[in-house]
Design a protein around this motif. Sequence first.
Motif, mmCIF file in Angstrom:
data_model
loop_
_atom_site.group_PDB
_atom_site.id
_atom_site.type_symbol
_atom_site.label_atom_id
_atom_site.label_comp_id
_atom_site.label_asym_id
_atom_site.label_seq_id
_atom_site.Cartn_x
_atom_site.Cartn_y
_atom_site.Cartn_z
ATOM 1 N N GLU A 135 -24.799 -4.827 -23.695
ATOM 2 C CA GLU A 135 -24.177 -5.536 -24.813
ATOM 3 C C GLU A 135 -23.269 -4.648 -25.649
ATOM 4 O O GLU A 135 -22.304 -5.120 -26.267
ATOM 5 C CB GLU A 135 -25.241 -6.191 -25.698
ATOM 6 C CG GLU A 135 -26.246 -5.254 -26.335
ATOM 7 C CD GLU A 135 -27.495 -5.042 -25.509
ATOM 8 O OE1 GLU A 135 -28.537 -4.718 -26.093
ATOM 9 O OE2 GLU A 135 -27.433 -5.200 -24.274
ATOM 10 N N PHE A 139 -19.831 -5.442 -27.526
ATOM 11 C CA PHE A 139 -19.954 -5.259 -28.972
ATOM 12 C C PHE A 139 -18.799 -4.400 -29.493
ATOM 13 O O PHE A 139 -18.320 -4.579 -30.612
ATOM 14 C CB PHE A 139 -21.307 -4.598 -29.242
ATOM 15 C CG PHE A 139 -21.549 -4.085 -30.625
ATOM 16 C CD1 PHE A 139 -22.060 -4.914 -31.617
ATOM 17 C CD2 PHE A 139 -21.309 -2.758 -30.940
ATOM 18 C CE1 PHE A 139 -22.317 -4.423 -32.885
ATOM 19 C CE2 PHE A 139 -21.572 -2.262 -32.202
ATOM 20 C CZ PHE A 139 -22.068 -3.102 -33.182
ATOM 21 N N VAL A 146 -20.747 -11.530 -30.252
ATOM 22 C CA VAL A 146 -21.835 -11.269 -29.308
ATOM 23 C C VAL A 146 -23.135 -11.790 -29.920
ATOM 24 O O VAL A 146 -23.528 -11.360 -31.016
ATOM 25 C CB VAL A 146 -21.958 -9.770 -28.987
ATOM 26 C CG1 VAL A 146 -23.070 -9.535 -27.973
ATOM 27 C CG2 VAL A 146 -20.629 -9.217 -28.467
ATOM 28 N N ILE A 170 -19.701 -14.205 -26.505
ATOM 29 C CA ILE A 170 -20.557 -13.748 -25.407
ATOM 30 C C ILE A 170 -21.983 -14.111 -25.794
ATOM 31 O O ILE A 170 -22.513 -13.612 -26.786
ATOM 32 C CB ILE A 170 -20.435 -12.227 -25.185
ATOM 33 C CG1 ILE A 170 -18.961 -11.809 -25.055
ATOM 34 C CG2 ILE A 170 -21.254 -11.799 -23.979
ATOM 35 C CD1 ILE A 170 -18.237 -12.406 -23.877
#
Length: 330
Positions: A135, A139, A146, A170
């Motif tokens: 992530e 990010f 996100v 996302i």
Amino acid sequence: MERELNLVQALNEALDLLLTDDDKVLLLGQDIGKNGGVFRVTENLFNKFGDRRVVDTPLSEAGIVGCGIGMALNGLKPIAEIEFFGFIYPALEQILSHLSRLRMRTQGKYKVPLIIRAPYGAGVRAPELHSESIEALLFQSPGLKVVIPSNSYDAKGLLIAASESDDPVIFLEPMKIYRSIRHHVPEHRYTVPLGKANVLKEGSDITVISWGSMIWNVAHAAEQLEKSHGISLEIVDLRTLYPFDIETIQESIRKTRRAVIVHEAPLTGGVGAELVAVIQERMFSELRSPIKRITGFDVPVPQFSIEDYYLPSAERIVYEIEKMLVSLVR
């Protein structure tokens, strides 16, 4: 009687509502149609809405995301599924070179309301590249939101909120808790605001910030520390990683004066590193101790036989917090 749904059921219900309420919404991804998706999140939606709204695609992540971008630019609201988060690598060129930049590139003329869903994280004994927690890579890409829910109530509300955003989102779903955690989920349409953290448990001694399936390991650790040492943890579920809710974090740390960040991604360059930096910049004089990170290790997710040693378990969280407090006493 309140009904309780798991994550899969809540996400399926959210997608059903979105498809019903807005004919601009459509789903696309590999095996999401007749098969209902690898985890059955889109089960029965193909039969209900047909192949023009629930589109089975070829095995091409770059193609799925590229088509989604084109659809979003032309007034549709696509929700793309990547079978596993680790399969997103071929689509990164589309995401980083185009999706995240189009609003800025066109000086706001074009919006890209595309959601990319993917199951992420370890703990289900999957093969290599099926359990990634990258992530931080997305990010760090301006233009993307996100989001990672930790429970079924938030999953439904966050997905609906994401569909109302004009910017790409996302949306990462912790597959370890797809079916193991149940919560009350209202039948009606509701939203959980993007960018707003949730104080899952109030406490007085240490603020623990986490997200996804790790929230539940933190919750188990909090129970153990309360019983064994009388240590009271305040648990902050970040929910949206970018933009993250620094106001809720600051409010919690002003009360506890100590902070711990728990995530399953590797330590180096993780989202926790940015949280530490921002907290230090804003609250250095208010902290009673250095901020602690409890994370995965700086290695790829290992083979399933040793996967449990990689993840921050409740026992490791307890051990690390105990060690942190002992060092302060010394």
